[in-house]
Scaffold this motif. Sequence first.
Motif, PDB file in Angstrom:
ATOM      1  N   LYS A 318     -29.829  -9.977 -13.544  1.00  0.00           N
ATOM      2  CA  LYS A 318     -29.194 -10.116 -12.239  1.00  0.00           C
ATOM      3  C   LYS A 318     -30.130  -9.610 -11.141  1.00  0.00           C
ATOM      4  N   TYR A 319     -30.031 -10.221  -9.953  1.00  0.00           N
ATOM      5  CA  TYR A 319     -30.867  -9.855  -8.818  1.00  0.00           C
ATOM      6  C   TYR A 319     -29.997  -9.423  -7.641  1.00  0.00           C
ATOM      7  N   GLN A 320     -30.551  -8.507  -6.829  1.00  0.00           N
ATOM      8  CA  GLN A 320     -29.864  -8.090  -5.616  1.00  0.00           C
ATOM      9  C   GLN A 320     -30.892  -7.855  -4.515  1.00  0.00           C
ATOM     10  N   LYS A 321     -30.689  -8.483  -3.367  1.00  0.00           N
ATOM     11  CA  LYS A 321     -31.606  -8.291  -2.245  1.00  0.00           C
ATOM     12  C   LYS A 321     -31.440  -6.887  -1.683  1.00  0.00           C
ATOM     13  N   VAL A 322     -32.553  -6.200  -1.477  1.00  0.00           N
ATOM     14  CA  VAL A 322     -32.538  -4.858  -0.914  1.00  0.00           C
ATOM     15  C   VAL A 322     -33.021  -4.878   0.535  1.00  0.00           C
ATOM     16  N   LEU A 323     -34.144  -5.564   0.788  1.00  0.00           N
ATOM     17  CA  LEU A 323     -34.723  -5.594   2.131  1.00  0.00           C
ATOM     18  C   LEU A 323     -35.320  -6.974   2.386  1.00  0.00           C
ATOM     19  N   ALA A 324     -34.916  -7.613   3.469  1.00  0.00           N
ATOM     20  CA  ALA A 324     -35.347  -8.990   3.766  1.00  0.00           C
ATOM     21  C   ALA A 324     -36.662  -9.017   4.532  1.00  0.00           C
ATOM     22  N   SER A 325     -37.664  -8.321   4.026  1.00  0.00           N
ATOM     23  CA  SER A 325     -38.994  -8.319   4.632  1.00  0.00           C
ATOM     24  C   SER A 325     -39.966  -7.672   3.652  1.00  0.00           C
ATOM     25  N   THR A 326     -41.207  -8.145   3.675  1.00  0.00           N
ATOM     26  CA  THR A 326     -42.250  -7.516   2.862  1.00  0.00           C
ATOM     27  C   THR A 326     -43.321  -6.871   3.742  1.00  0.00           C
ATOM     28  N   ASP A 327     -42.990  -6.642   5.029  1.00  0.00           N
ATOM     29  CA  ASP A 327     -43.908  -5.953   5.934  1.00  0.00           C
ATOM     30  C   ASP A 327     -43.767  -4.441   5.802  1.00  0.00           C
ATOM     31  N   TYR A 328     -43.373  -3.995   4.634  1.00  0.00           N
ATOM     32  CA  TYR A 328     -43.146  -2.583   4.360  1.00  0.00           C
ATOM     33  C   TYR A 328     -43.795  -2.201   3.043  1.00  0.00           C
TER      34      TYR A 328
END
Length: 418
Positions: A318-328
């Motif tokens: 199962k997957y869950q989105k944590v943060l909608a950006s990879t600029d971190y």
Amino acid sequence: MFKKVIKSISLVLAVFLCVAIFTGCSQKVSNFSTEGVSSNGKIGAVKGEYIYYVNRITSDRTLTGSSVDPMGIYKSKIDGNGNLTGEAELVYSALAGYADGEIYVFGDYIYFSTPAQVTSASATKLVKRVSFARVGIDGKHFEVLYTTETEGTPTYSYYKTNDCLYLVVYENKTLYSINMKTLKNNVLAEEVQSVALSSSCGEGSGADTKIFYSLTPSENFVTQSGQNIYSVNPDGSDNIIISAGSDVTLKQVSGGYLYYVLDKDLYRTSAVAGLGTGEKIYYTVPDSFTILSDGTLLIKDTTNSMFRSTGWINGELKYQKVLASTDYDFLFENNGYAYFKYTKSGSKSDEQVISRISLTDTSAKLEKVTEEQAVKAGTFMNWEVIGNTLYYYTEEVQTTEDGKSLTYSVLKTLVLTK
């Protein structure tokens, strides 16, 4: 990753130690207790009512003027939540150039790394080598424990077993174990291809107590493909093969499990009965991932521009989105939160702060934690929560009496809201 890696020591950060401090007699040390010690091997080691940490790392090699605070290991009193309650006290002022190494407390000694002071045949100081050292928490009895033979980037970890402590170092394809009582060096294996070392100082159960390494199969093995995987105790005992001739890549040891890649998938095992008991935890290993405290993965998914967590639920991935950006950059997790630092190139300094987001609330938004930019200070672990207090470094500039400008990394704290 939780590997303890000594990176190349920058001359910009290095402040050389006097050769004289390396010439003392070896101390007979037998107390390696971790009772009352927490946060070992991170931004600071906590023992009793004090946190021990590295402070005031300068970007200049020469320190002059009485206005300059000495470099070195400091201690500060903390309360039960990790909040600083007293002024910083200097423990050891001769420490210099502390770069990309962690700080530990075992018994009554502080263990750390520093640029080596060995010299070549032409009298050149080989400061890109690493010296592992210790000093008493009273600032006395400094001594060097081991100095690397190369300018590479050795992987290392401390292993506390029973009443003894070992420093395990992997460099130049050789795996060493140095007894902290006798300072005797034991070669565990040569021509080693990779290692996985404990992230808990060898304390715990399952894989945590073992050292794992891989070798290319010799001509004596019928199966010539893949790697042979071994486990061994830090004293060199029980050196056994746990996987023969398989396409296995070692990843890390964490939470009692050995994590490894087999046929491009990620597995874990307690390694008590070899790799035959391993369980698959992810299909096709991602390029960037972190193993969280509950055994799930936090993945930096650059294809879909997000961080997501994943785990097995009722036999399904199962997957869950944590943060909608990879600029971190992911920093660490604590108490159900993932902490990040904004790292997009060209961003404003006020954006370079520490932020956090809930790992369980899918509707949560990223919130700033610090108001000032947090920077790396030369240690492997630069940001950490102890109790309910965030510890991090900022940069400050100070001018000496002769007008020289020096840049320091200063430890800061912030009480977190729940």
